[in-house]
Design an enzyme around this catalytic site. Structure first.
Site, PDB file in Angstrom:
ATOM      1  N   THR A  67      27.599 -29.288 -26.087  1.00 39.97           N
ATOM      2  CA  THR A  67      28.205 -29.403 -27.417  1.00 39.97           C
ATOM      3  C   THR A  67      27.498 -30.565 -28.099  1.00 39.97           C
ATOM      4  OG1 THR A  67      30.348 -28.532 -26.771  1.00 39.97           O
ATOM      5  CG2 THR A  67      30.361 -30.131 -28.558  1.00 39.97           C
ATOM      6  N   GLY A  77      33.784 -31.475 -23.921  1.00 41.52           N
ATOM      7  CA  GLY A  77      34.437 -31.334 -22.625  1.00 41.52           C
ATOM      8  C   GLY A  77      35.255 -30.059 -22.598  1.00 41.52           C
TER       9      GLY A  77
HETATM   10  N1  ASP Z   1      34.517 -28.778 -26.051  1.00 42.02           N
HETATM   11  C1  ASP Z   1      33.775 -27.544 -26.037  1.00 42.02           C
HETATM   12  C2  ASP Z   1      34.741 -26.396 -26.035  1.00 42.02           C
HETATM   13  O1  ASP Z   1      35.700 -26.442 -25.290  1.00 42.02           O
HETATM   14  C3  ASP Z   1      32.829 -27.403 -24.896  1.00 42.02           C
HETATM   15  C4  ASP Z   1      32.004 -28.613 -24.521  1.00 42.02           C
HETATM   16  O2  ASP Z   1      32.093 -29.663 -25.161  1.00 42.02           O
HETATM   17  O3  ASP Z   1      31.229 -28.550 -23.571  1.00 42.02           O
HETATM   18  O4  ASP Z   1      34.512 -25.437 -26.715  1.00 42.02           O
END
Ligand code: ASP
Length: 294
Positions: free
Chosen positions: A163, A214
């Site tokens: 992300t 996350g």
């Molecule tokens: N936070 C993002 C989501 O849950 C994924 C990530 O940050 O890796 O879509």
């Protein structure tokens, strides 16, 4: 009043131990230099965070924009948000299909509609009417999905490899945040994470700007990004403690990830309770750091 500015970028909270992220770090470093000079030249935080996230999306180096991975139905559904701290105007898109820059679509929601969040076909319709660049051939536009990023079990979600997000304070004292993602790996069709949920994955007000990465479900349940501001506002917590506290709450629920944040006085804070956080931090006092692990 001294003209201070600060900028932080992130490229995701799920790096793999032992893998070399020199390419991503060099990219973040170059963008940080560009963003810093834009803020030093007087550009608005809102425009700088949009430009930074647009470039992160376009690079194909992170799991956002061009580097995103598809959901289990083989469709690239992308999420993004942007927020202006001074006015608390915000725009976001969820499960957007067919456009190169979800963050630009989020900005279009903010500028062209009375809404905050548009999803699916409605988001795509808005992006088309704003004239945003389309992805004509997803199979060739998006990068190949590395085998070690695919998972079978929807209950065992892992954060993706990248992300992306940006937070900034500009010379006028205004704060802004933007975040963009392909979501968690092998996600269920229609699943929307924390990134486009204002307050959960993205937040900016007159106290701070925050961008998270996350396991999104936990960041939603913790309302993690806005929690940083609440801890400062109602709990009188020092800024870094507020970031730590918000991440501890995510962990208490069973999640993990990281975040970057900037305060109205230009302090930069970051933290993670996952494997690492690809990040870059720069400010008008001469700070310039890029790192992935501790
Ligand atoms: N936070 C993002 C989501 O849950 C994924 C990530 O940050 O890796 O879509």
């Amino acid at each position: 009043m001294a003209k201070i500015w600060s900028l932080a970028l992130h490229g995701g909270a799920g790096p793999i131990f032992g893998r070399n992220y020199a390419q991503e770090e060099a990219h973040i470093s170059g963008l940080l230099t560009e963003g810093a000079s834009r803020l030093a030249a007087g550009e608005a935080a809102l425009d700088v965070v949009e430009a930074m996230v647009t470039a992160l999306e376009a690079s194909g180096l992170y799991v956002a924009g061009r580097g995103a991975s598809p959901n289990t139905a083989g469709v690239w559904e992308l999420d993004a948000a942007i927020m202006d701290g001074r006015t608390r105007r915000a725009g976001a898109v969820g499960a957007l299909v067919g456009f190169e820059s979800p963050v630009q679509a989020a900005r279009a929601v903010m500028e062209r509609t009375p809404n905050v969040l548009l999803v699916g076909a409605g988001a795509a319709h808005l992006a088309a009417s704003a004239g945003l660049a389309r992805v004509e051939d997803p199979g060739s536009y998006y990068g190949a999905v590395a085998e070690d990023t695919v998972q079978e079990d929807a209950w065992q979600m892992r954060p993706n490899m990248g992300t992306v997000g940006a937070v900034a304070l500009d010379q006028y004292g205004d704060l802004a945040a933007a975040t963009s993602t392909g979501g968690v790996l092998s996600k269920t069709p229609g699943r929307i994470g924390d990134t486009p949920i204002i307050g959960a994955g993205t937040w900016a007000d007159e106290r701070c700007a925050v961008s998270c990465t996350g396991l999104g479900e936990y960041f939603i349940r913790a309302n993690a990004a806005a929690d940083v501001s609440a801890r400062v506002r109602y709990g009188n917590q020092p800024f870094e403690a507020a970031v730590r506290g918000a991440l501890d709450d995510v962990k208490r629920l069973g999640g993990n990830g990281g975040m970057i944040a900037v305060s109205a006085s230009g302090d930069l804070a970051w933290g993670f309770n996952s494997s690492g956080l690809k990040r870059g931090l720069a400010d008008s006092r001469g700070r310039f750091e890029v790192a992935t692990f501790l």
